[in-house]
Design a protein around this motif. Structure first.
Motif, PDB file in Angstrom:
ATOM      1  N   GLU A 185       0.830  -1.202   0.000  1.00 25.14           N
ATOM      2  CA  GLU A 185       0.000   0.000   0.000  1.00 25.14           C
ATOM      3  C   GLU A 185       0.864   1.252   0.000  1.00 25.14           C
ATOM      4  OE1 GLU A 185      -3.958  -1.441   2.463  1.00 25.14           O
ATOM      5  OE2 GLU A 185      -2.144  -0.932   3.571  1.00 25.14           O
ATOM      6  N   THR A 186       1.945   1.230   0.766  1.00 21.37           N
ATOM      7  CA  THR A 186       2.849   2.379   0.810  1.00 21.37           C
ATOM      8  C   THR A 186       3.438   2.650  -0.564  1.00 21.37           C
ATOM      9  OG1 THR A 186       3.382   1.963   3.135  1.00 21.37           O
ATOM     10  CG2 THR A 186       4.957   3.283   1.869  1.00 21.37           C
ATOM     11  N   LEU A 187       3.885   1.611  -1.243  1.00 20.55           N
ATOM     12  CA  LEU A 187       4.455   1.781  -2.578  1.00 20.55           C
ATOM     13  C   LEU A 187       3.417   2.358  -3.539  1.00 20.55           C
ATOM     14  CD1 LEU A 187       6.498  -1.551  -2.953  1.00 20.55           C
ATOM     15  CD2 LEU A 187       7.259   0.649  -2.064  1.00 20.55           C
ATOM     16  N   THR A 188       2.186   1.862  -3.438  1.00 14.83           N
ATOM     17  CA  THR A 188       1.114   2.336  -4.320  1.00 14.83           C
ATOM     18  C   THR A 188       0.817   3.815  -4.062  1.00 14.83           C
ATOM     19  OG1 THR A 188       0.100   0.142  -4.489  1.00 14.83           O
ATOM     20  CG2 THR A 188      -1.313   2.042  -4.938  1.00 14.83           C
ATOM     21  N   VAL A 189       0.701   4.194  -2.795  1.00 13.57           N
ATOM     22  CA  VAL A 189       0.353   5.573  -2.454  1.00 13.57           C
ATOM     23  C   VAL A 189       1.458   6.531  -2.868  1.00 13.57           C
ATOM     24  CG1 VAL A 189       0.016   7.156  -0.508  1.00 13.57           C
ATOM     25  CG2 VAL A 189      -1.312   5.054  -0.659  1.00 13.57           C
ATOM     26  N   VAL A 190       2.713   6.162  -2.657  1.00 14.71           N
ATOM     27  CA  VAL A 190       3.818   7.034  -3.053  1.00 14.71           C
ATOM     28  C   VAL A 190       3.781   7.279  -4.556  1.00 14.71           C
ATOM     29  CG1 VAL A 190       6.327   7.187  -3.258  1.00 14.71           C
ATOM     30  CG2 VAL A 190       5.296   6.478  -1.099  1.00 14.71           C
ATOM     31  N   LYS A 191       3.591   6.236  -5.327  1.00 14.76           N
ATOM     32  CA  LYS A 191       3.537   6.384  -6.784  1.00 14.76           C
ATOM     33  C   LYS A 191       2.346   7.241  -7.207  1.00 14.76           C
ATOM     34  CE  LYS A 191       3.675   3.567 -11.012  1.00 14.76           C
ATOM     35  NZ  LYS A 191       2.496   4.079 -11.713  1.00 14.76           N
ATOM     36  N   MET A 192       1.165   6.972  -6.639  1.00 12.82           N
ATOM     37  CA  MET A 192      -0.021   7.754  -6.978  1.00 12.82           C
ATOM     38  C   MET A 192       0.142   9.216  -6.567  1.00 12.82           C
ATOM     39  SD  MET A 192      -3.215   5.206  -6.040  1.00 12.82           S
ATOM     40  CE  MET A 192      -4.406   6.505  -6.392  1.00 12.82           C
ATOM     41  N   LEU A 213       9.373  -1.860   5.429  1.00 11.69           N
ATOM     42  CA  LEU A 213      10.143  -1.650   4.208  1.00 11.69           C
ATOM     43  C   LEU A 213      11.604  -2.010   4.473  1.00 11.69           C
ATOM     44  CD1 LEU A 213       8.824   1.745   2.778  1.00 11.69           C
ATOM     45  CD2 LEU A 213       8.144  -0.573   2.147  1.00 11.69           C
ATOM     46  N   ASP A 214      12.295  -2.451   3.442  1.00  8.50           N
ATOM     47  CA  ASP A 214      13.714  -2.748   3.547  1.00  8.50           C
ATOM     48  C   ASP A 214      14.516  -1.548   3.052  1.00  8.50           C
ATOM     49  OD1 ASP A 214      14.533  -3.385   0.471  1.00  8.50           O
ATOM     50  OD2 ASP A 214      12.511  -4.109   0.920  1.00  8.50           O
ATOM     51  N   PRO A 215      15.764  -1.419   3.485  1.00  8.60           N
ATOM     52  CA  PRO A 215      16.560  -0.254   3.106  1.00  8.60           C
ATOM     53  C   PRO A 215      16.709  -0.068   1.597  1.00  8.60           C
ATOM     54  CG  PRO A 215      17.589  -1.366   4.957  1.00  8.60           C
ATOM     55  CD  PRO A 215      16.467  -2.243   4.492  1.00  8.60           C
ATOM     56  N   GLU A 216      16.804  -1.145   0.857  1.00 11.59           N
ATOM     57  CA  GLU A 216      16.943  -1.021  -0.598  1.00 11.59           C
ATOM     58  C   GLU A 216      15.697  -0.391  -1.218  1.00 11.59           C
ATOM     59  OE1 GLU A 216      17.540  -3.775   1.172  1.00 11.59           O
ATOM     60  OE2 GLU A 216      19.739  -3.670   1.091  1.00 11.59           O
ATOM     61  N   THR A 217      14.525  -0.777  -0.723  1.00  9.50           N
ATOM     62  CA  THR A 217      13.287  -0.186  -1.231  1.00  9.50           C
ATOM     63  C   THR A 217      13.191   1.283  -0.827  1.00  9.50           C
ATOM     64  OG1 THR A 217      12.136  -2.314  -1.171  1.00  9.50           O
ATOM     65  CG2 THR A 217      10.767  -0.337  -1.201  1.00  9.50           C
ATOM     66  N   MET A 218      13.570   1.609   0.387  1.00 11.17           N
ATOM     67  CA  MET A 218      13.576   3.011   0.811  1.00 11.17           C
ATOM     68  C   MET A 218      14.490   3.836  -0.085  1.00 11.17           C
ATOM     69  SD  MET A 218      13.763   2.697   4.961  1.00 11.17           S
ATOM     70  CE  MET A 218      13.375   1.093   5.665  1.00 11.17           C
ATOM     71  N   SER A 219      15.642   3.282  -0.424  1.00 16.34           N
ATOM     72  CA  SER A 219      16.561   3.985  -1.315  1.00 16.34           C
ATOM     73  C   SER A 219      15.926   4.229  -2.677  1.00 16.34           C
ATOM     74  CB  SER A 219      17.853   3.175  -1.471  1.00 16.34           C
ATOM     75  OG  SER A 219      18.732   3.792  -2.377  1.00 16.34           O
ATOM     76  N   ARG A 220      15.240   3.216  -3.195  1.00 13.69           N
ATOM     77  CA  ARG A 220      14.591   3.369  -4.503  1.00 13.69           C
ATOM     78  C   ARG A 220      13.490   4.420  -4.455  1.00 13.69           C
ATOM     79  NH1 ARG A 220      10.098   1.297  -6.839  1.00 13.69           N
ATOM     80  NH2 ARG A 220       9.726  -0.263  -5.232  1.00 13.69           N
ATOM     81  N   LEU A 221      12.706   4.430  -3.365  1.00 13.81           N
ATOM     82  CA  LEU A 221      11.633   5.415  -3.245  1.00 13.81           C
ATOM     83  C   LEU A 221      12.192   6.832  -3.119  1.00 13.81           C
ATOM     84  CD1 LEU A 221       9.175   3.489  -0.901  1.00 13.81           C
ATOM     85  CD2 LEU A 221       8.939   3.882  -3.353  1.00 13.81           C
ATOM     86  N   TRP A 222      13.362   6.966  -2.533  1.00 15.86           N
ATOM     87  CA  TRP A 222      14.012   8.274  -2.487  1.00 15.86           C
ATOM     88  C   TRP A 222      14.495   8.670  -3.878  1.00 15.86           C
ATOM     89  CZ3 TRP A 222      14.654  12.839  -0.767  1.00 15.86           C
ATOM     90  CH2 TRP A 222      15.817  13.573  -1.015  1.00 15.86           C
ATOM     91  N   GLN A 223      15.150   7.763  -4.563  1.00 15.95           N
ATOM     92  CA  GLN A 223      15.711   8.078  -5.877  1.00 15.95           C
ATOM     93  C   GLN A 223      14.627   8.355  -6.915  1.00 15.95           C
ATOM     94  OE1 GLN A 223      18.900   8.580  -6.489  1.00 15.95           O
ATOM     95  NE2 GLN A 223      19.477   8.076  -4.389  1.00 15.95           N
ATOM     96  N   GLU A 224      13.544   7.588  -6.874  1.00 15.83           N
ATOM     97  CA  GLU A 224      12.508   7.706  -7.912  1.00 15.83           C
ATOM     98  C   GLU A 224      11.433   8.731  -7.578  1.00 15.83           C
ATOM     99  OE1 GLU A 224      10.852   3.920  -8.923  1.00 15.83           O
ATOM    100  OE2 GLU A 224      12.807   3.016  -9.393  1.00 15.83           O
ATOM    101  N   TYR A 225      11.113   8.897  -6.288  1.00  9.68           N
ATOM    102  CA  TYR A 225       9.966   9.734  -5.922  1.00  9.68           C
ATOM    103  C   TYR A 225      10.300  10.836  -4.920  1.00  9.68           C
ATOM    104  CZ  TYR A 225       7.520   5.793  -8.044  1.00  9.68           C
ATOM    105  OH  TYR A 225       7.102   4.808  -8.905  1.00  9.68           O
ATOM    106  N   GLY A 226      11.542  10.882  -4.465  1.00 13.56           N
ATOM    107  CA  GLY A 226      11.899  11.897  -3.476  1.00 13.56           C
ATOM    108  C   GLY A 226      11.247  11.700  -2.124  1.00 13.56           C
TER     109      GLY A 226
END
Length: 310
Positions: A185-192, A213-226
């Motif tokens: 759900e977190t991934l979906t909401v961030v993207k939306m 969330l795992d650190p790698e996913t947090m890193s990706r969400l920072w890089q892709e969505y700020g």
């Protein structure tokens, strides 16, 4: 670290402190927390699980304040749920001068649901609030399986309501925090949210048991969505997390994408100033550079609240 860090006029801003009144016993109300913030020299975002705090906070702010005093709303059922209703209610209360035609123009925080999420309820035997948090059982609420909030993109009505909330946040350039949603759900909401034009996003204590969330996913969400990853002092004790886990997040995401908050306000937790000093000091003992602590507690938080973000 005895004094809280600052950079020129920019102060530490604690983006996550709980205030009452609410069913839970709290250490602070808006006035007492504002007094501590002024005395200690930190800014603060004041949170309540059951009602917007913007009305309370707007009335304790003063024109001569040198620290940021900021309101918020958590989109739990009691605050209108996930739609534009709760966001609009919070905007309505964000008015220092009640005779003014328009609300104040500065930003506040909108949390996605916390206590009424299915992901949260699964962690607490289907009750919204754990008795361990300092609440009498008669004031807790039991939710039957499936009655808590979920992000369901197959449900057109729920998706439209979520989009209305996100659009209102985007239109007013507010800050979105992801609450107690689960991982997917977190991934979906961030993207939306980014697709809706939301520029300011915080992953609410993403190691918390409802989200994980795992650190790698947090890193990706920072890089892709700020999306900034929040590391909260109180979760170390309440959720049995470790500084080593937090440092792993900092190393994966980078200090530019992390914020440090206290998440205190419980009657059994330290005051905000003491919590932050302990938090920052323990990081330093483990080799986290003071410049990185300043980045995560001063520069990033001021950027979220006050600076332009493309």
């Amino acid at each position: 670290m005895n004094a809280l860090p600052h950079v020129g006029d920019k102060r530490v801003i604690d983006m996550h402190v709980h205030i009452g009144p609410e069913f839970l016993r709290r250490k602070y109300n808006a006035e007492t927390l504002a007094a501590e913030a002024r005395r200690e020299g930190f800014g603060v975002v004041m949170k309540n699980h059951f009602q917007p705090t913007t009305g309370q906070v707007s009335q304790v702010r003063r024109p001569d304040d040198k620290v940021a005093l900021v309101g918020s709303v958590a989109l739990n059922f009691g605050s209108g749920g996930v739609d534009d209703h709760g966001v609009r209610a919070a905007i309505s209360g964000w008015k220092s001068d009640v005779t003014a035609a328009n609300p104040d123009s500065d930003r506040f925080v909108v949390w996605m649901p916390t206590l009424c999420c299915e992901a949260h309820l699964r962690c607490y035997n289907r009750h919204d609030v754990s008795e361990k948090w300092g609440i009498e059982r008669k004031h807790t609420r039991f939710y039957a399986e499936g009655t808590g909030y979920t992000v369901d993109t197959d449900n057109a009505d729920k998706t439209a309501a979520l989009q209305r909330a996100l659009q209102t946040i985007a239109d007013n350039d507010l800050i979105l925090a992801t609450g107690h949603l689960d991982r997917d759900e977190t991934l979906t909401v961030v993207k939306m949210a980014r697709e809706s034009g939301v520029k300011r996003i915080i992953l609410t204590h993403p190691l918390f048991q409802s989200t994980k969330l795992d650190p790698e996913t947090m890193s990706r969400l920072w890089q892709e969505y700020g999306a900034y990853s929040e590391l909260a002092f109180v979760n170390l004790a309440m959720d049995h997390l470790t500084y080593e886990q937090y440092i792993e997040v900092i190393e994966a995401v980078g200090p530019q994408g992390v914020i440090l908050s206290s998440d205190v306000g419980q009657t059994f937790s330290p005051n905000v100033g003491d919590a932050l000093r302990e938090f920052f000091g323990e990081f330093q003992k483990r080799g986290v550079a003071e410049d990185d602590i300043v980045q995560m507690s001063v520069l990033n938080t001021n950027r979220l609240l006050f600076e332009d973000i493309a």
